[in-house]
Design an enzyme around this catalytic site. Structure first.
Site, PDB file in Angstrom:
ATOM      1  N   GLY A  76       0.844  -1.190   0.000  1.00 51.85           N
ATOM      2  CA  GLY A  76       0.000   0.000   0.000  1.00 51.85           C
ATOM      3  C   GLY A  76       0.873   1.231   0.000  1.00 51.85           C
ATOM      4  O   GLY A  76       2.073   1.157  -0.302  1.00 51.85           O
ATOM      5  N   ASP A 162     -10.311   5.412   5.669  1.00 53.38           N
ATOM      6  CA  ASP A 162      -9.636   4.996   4.426  1.00 53.38           C
ATOM      7  C   ASP A 162     -10.303   3.742   3.872  1.00 53.38           C
ATOM      8  O   ASP A 162      -9.635   2.760   3.559  1.00 53.38           O
ATOM      9  CB  ASP A 162      -8.144   4.757   4.710  1.00 53.38           C
ATOM     10  CG  ASP A 162      -7.326   4.650   3.426  1.00 53.38           C
ATOM     11  OD1 ASP A 162      -7.823   5.097   2.363  1.00 53.38           O
ATOM     12  OD2 ASP A 162      -6.206   4.108   3.486  1.00 53.38           O
TER      13      ASP A 162
END
Ligand code: ATP
Length: 169
Positions: A76, A162
């Site tokens: 990520g 998120d």
């Protein structure tokens, strides 16, 4: 994927609200192109009993003693996630290795490495790139799992901030 959202009556939506933005569609295409190559490159790095990924040598020694660290199973903006095996119990974990340099000012919130149970089925982003569409029952199930997880977090006064397909395992 077909999804139905209920929006406030006064909120106007247009067709383009449901189309992928340029950056998103670029990411999907790059992911598709890179996916096969990544699988080939990393396929020799499984966390077997005696195998250890060379890059894993950069990890702190206590971690290397506790886990046999194998291939990357995800990455990520802030972290890479590697499959690893607890040397004592033989159990598999997903080891998230966070780049603290990318967390300037928030270092106190993060542990640099964290091992959690692995998901072997990939994330929702993978599924979206593989499936041409999800059926209504599948979408319903996904949304009900997602909303129940969010409700649980909210019951603990935690805001995720998120939520995106890559973060849904
Ligand atoms: N427990 C797990 N099992 C399997 N794969 C995982 C696991 N945790 C994370 N991953 C994979 O690793 C990827 C990156 O992990 P994560 O989203 O936690 O990193 P991040 O750097 O915080 O990401 P972000 O870009 O959202 O800030 C995920 O999209 C997922 O594919």
């Amino acid at each position: 994927m077909q999804m139905m959202f209920s929006l406030p009556m006064e909120m106007k939506v247009n067709q383009e609200d449901f189309e992928l933005e340029f950056e998103e569609s670029k990411a999907v295409l790059q992911f598709k192109a890179a996916g096969a190559a990544l699988k080939v490159n990393e396929s020799s790095g499984a966390a077997g009993d005696n195998e250890q990924s060379p890059l894993a040598n950069l990890l702190p020694q206590p971690l290397r003693l506790k886990y046999n660290v194998g291939k990357i199973i995800g990455d990520g903006n802030f972290a890479v996630v590697r499959i690893c095996k607890d040397r004592t119990s033989g159990k598999d974990y997903a080891l998230k290795i966070i780049d603290k340099a990318k967390c300037k000012g928030k270092e106190h919130y993060v542990e640099a490495e964290k091992a959690v149970p692995p998901s072997h089925r990939g994330d929702l982003f993978d599924s979206i790139t593989q499936a041409s569409k999800f059926s209504e029952p599948q979408s319903r199930l996904l949304i009900s799992h997602l909303t129940s997880a969010i409700a649980y977090l909210h019951s603990l006064s935690i805001v995720h901030r998120d939520i995106k397909p890559e973060n849904l395992l």
